[in-house]
Design a protein around this motif. Structure first.
Motif, PDB file in Angstrom:
ATOM      1  N   ASN A 126      -0.312  13.868  -2.202  1.00  0.00           N
ATOM      2  CA  ASN A 126       0.144  12.827  -1.282  1.00  0.00           C
ATOM      3  C   ASN A 126       1.645  12.592  -1.358  1.00  0.00           C
ATOM      4  OD1 ASN A 126      -2.259  11.293   0.133  1.00  0.00           O
ATOM      5  ND2 ASN A 126      -2.963  11.808  -1.924  1.00  0.00           N
TER       6      ASN A 126
ATOM      7  N   PHE B 209      -5.155   4.458  -9.538  1.00  0.00           N
ATOM      8  CA  PHE B 209      -5.670   4.933  -8.253  1.00  0.00           C
ATOM      9  C   PHE B 209      -5.429   3.889  -7.164  1.00  0.00           C
ATOM     10  CE2 PHE B 209      -8.262   7.813 -10.948  1.00  0.00           C
ATOM     11  CZ  PHE B 209      -7.941   9.007 -10.317  1.00  0.00           C
ATOM     12  N   ALA B 210      -5.647   2.616  -7.512  1.00  0.00           N
ATOM     13  CA  ALA B 210      -5.388   1.553  -6.533  1.00  0.00           C
ATOM     14  C   ALA B 210      -3.893   1.460  -6.248  1.00  0.00           C
ATOM     15  CB  ALA B 210      -5.912   0.219  -7.060  1.00  0.00           C
TER      16      ALA B 210
ATOM     17  N   THR C 239      -2.764   4.055  -3.829  1.00  0.00           N
ATOM     18  CA  THR C 239      -3.111   3.675  -2.457  1.00  0.00           C
ATOM     19  C   THR C 239      -2.090   2.705  -1.894  1.00  0.00           C
ATOM     20  OG1 THR C 239      -5.478   3.952  -2.920  1.00  0.00           O
ATOM     21  CG2 THR C 239      -4.884   2.625  -1.009  1.00  0.00           C
TER      22      THR C 239
ATOM     23  N   LEU D  82       1.225   4.618  -1.139  1.00  0.00           N
ATOM     24  CA  LEU D  82       1.145   5.477   0.040  1.00  0.00           C
ATOM     25  C   LEU D  82       1.095   4.680   1.338  1.00  0.00           C
ATOM     26  CD1 LEU D  82      -1.379   8.163  -1.276  1.00  0.00           C
ATOM     27  CD2 LEU D  82       1.113   8.303  -1.141  1.00  0.00           C
ATOM     28  N   SER D  83       0.607   3.434   1.252  1.00  0.00           N
ATOM     29  CA  SER D  83       0.535   2.607   2.455  1.00  0.00           C
ATOM     30  C   SER D  83       1.865   1.932   2.763  1.00  0.00           C
ATOM     31  CB  SER D  83      -0.545   1.531   2.292  1.00  0.00           C
ATOM     32  OG  SER D  83      -0.189   0.608   1.279  1.00  0.00           O
TER      33      SER D  83
ATOM     34  N   THR E  67      -2.154  -6.608  -6.872  1.00  0.00           N
ATOM     35  CA  THR E  67      -3.246  -5.639  -7.037  1.00  0.00           C
ATOM     36  C   THR E  67      -3.444  -5.298  -8.506  1.00  0.00           C
ATOM     37  OG1 THR E  67      -2.810  -4.667  -4.862  1.00  0.00           O
ATOM     38  CG2 THR E  67      -4.060  -3.332  -6.418  1.00  0.00           C
TER      39      THR E  67
ATOM     40  N   SER F 277     -15.387  -4.490   2.111  1.00  0.00           N
ATOM     41  CA  SER F 277     -14.464  -3.397   2.391  1.00  0.00           C
ATOM     42  C   SER F 277     -14.694  -2.822   3.785  1.00  0.00           C
ATOM     43  CB  SER F 277     -14.634  -2.301   1.331  1.00  0.00           C
ATOM     44  OG  SER F 277     -13.746  -1.230   1.567  1.00  0.00           O
TER      45      SER F 277
ATOM     46  N   TYR G 292     -12.205  -2.831   7.128  1.00  0.00           N
ATOM     47  CA  TYR G 292     -11.831  -1.547   7.733  1.00  0.00           C
ATOM     48  C   TYR G 292     -12.102  -1.532   9.238  1.00  0.00           C
ATOM     49  CZ  TYR G 292     -11.338   3.516   8.247  1.00  0.00           C
ATOM     50  OH  TYR G 292     -10.929   4.768   8.636  1.00  0.00           O
TER      51      TYR G 292
ATOM     52  N   SER H 173      -3.674  -2.274   3.035  1.00  0.00           N
ATOM     53  CA  SER H 173      -4.653  -1.796   2.050  1.00  0.00           C
ATOM     54  C   SER H 173      -4.513  -2.497   0.708  1.00  0.00           C
ATOM     55  CB  SER H 173      -4.511  -0.283   1.862  1.00  0.00           C
ATOM     56  OG  SER H 173      -3.197   0.045   1.436  1.00  0.00           O
TER      57      SER H 173
END
Length: 251
Positions: free
Chosen positions: A51, A72-73, A76, A79-80, A90, A211, A215, A225
């Motif tokens: 990514n 991992f969170a 995300t 990347l957002s 978060t 979730s 979405y 996100s």
């Protein structure tokens, strides 16, 4: 509070006179954790590089964080293009359990584990390391904890590096196939606990419903996100706490 923590972290029949403080003993107990960490962080390294994160920064993230769910969170959120506030919130929501585990584990430390050592040990106090250390009979010393933490850190960082490098040389088809391991990892974590405990199963389903709503539903799907992760976590855990409260034992 100290007496309460002592009663819950020491097993029946244990005494404070029993101290584990061997560096080699810690290394031995950390081997299985290191092997598991290598496989999980390998996936993180691949995902990060695929990514657009450089191998150097992927390894740096693993070295400074040492938290699978948080990383991992966090990836995300990165990347957002979310804000630093979203990132901070978060990580706070996901990793706040480590503060509670550190508080509990501190009651099991030998008197020789001073504040400076506790601060260093806190860096590596993950779920698995906490479980192994708290399951030892009696108390644990700083050398045991350093040995217990060392190999898992090497495994976590080494797995990230291996996955990151592999992503730069493996064909796209192979990288795509290995990416499925990420979803398999989370399924392997959640499903066994959900099968055994009804309350966990219900909370997991609530999290999935929340979730899905964020979405697909108009208005909710515009939320970033990062905040979606925060809100789903808080909502699912709050509903679970209301529906399935844990009664405190009478002192």
């Amino acid at each position: 509070m100290q007496q309460f923590l002592y009663e819950h972290i020491f097993n029946e029949g244990e005494t404070k006179d029993m101290i584990h403080d061997g560096f080699k003993e810690g290394l031995k107990d950390g081997i299985p954790i290191a092997i598991g960490y290598f496989s999980v962080s390998f996936t993180f390294g691949m995902l990060a590089v695929n990514n657009g994160i450089s191998p150097f920064h992927a390894v740096l993230i693993s070295l400074l964080n040492l938290t699978s769910a948080g990383q991992f969170a966090g990836l995300t959120v990165i990347l957002s293009g979310a804000s630093l506030l979203e990132m901070a919130l978060t990580q706070l929501v996901i990793n706040i359990r480590y503060a509670l585990m550190s508080l509990a584990l501190s009651q099991k430390f030998a008197p020789s584990v001073k504040t400076r050592h506790r601060m260093l040990i806190a860096y590596g106090n993950t779920d698995e390391i906490f479980a192994v250390a708290s399951s030892k009979s009696g108390m644990v010393g700083r050398f045991f904890m350093y040995g217990l933490i060392l190999l898992p850190v090497v495994g976590w960082v080494g797995g990230t590096l291996t996955g990151a490098v592999a992503s730069t040389i493996l064909p796209a088809a192979v990288r795509s196939a290995l990416g499925v391991a990420l979803y398999g990892m989370f399924i392997a974590i959640v499903v066994p606990a959900a099968e055994e405990v009804r309350t966990v199963r219900i909370v997991v389903m609530l999290a999935l419903l929340f979730s899905t709503g964020f979405y697909y539903l108009p208005g909710l799907r515009e939320i970033s996100s990062g905040f979606t992760i925060i809100l789903c976590t808080i909502l699912a855990s709050a509903v679970g706490a209301v529906l399935f409260p844990i009664k405190e034992e009478a002192s």
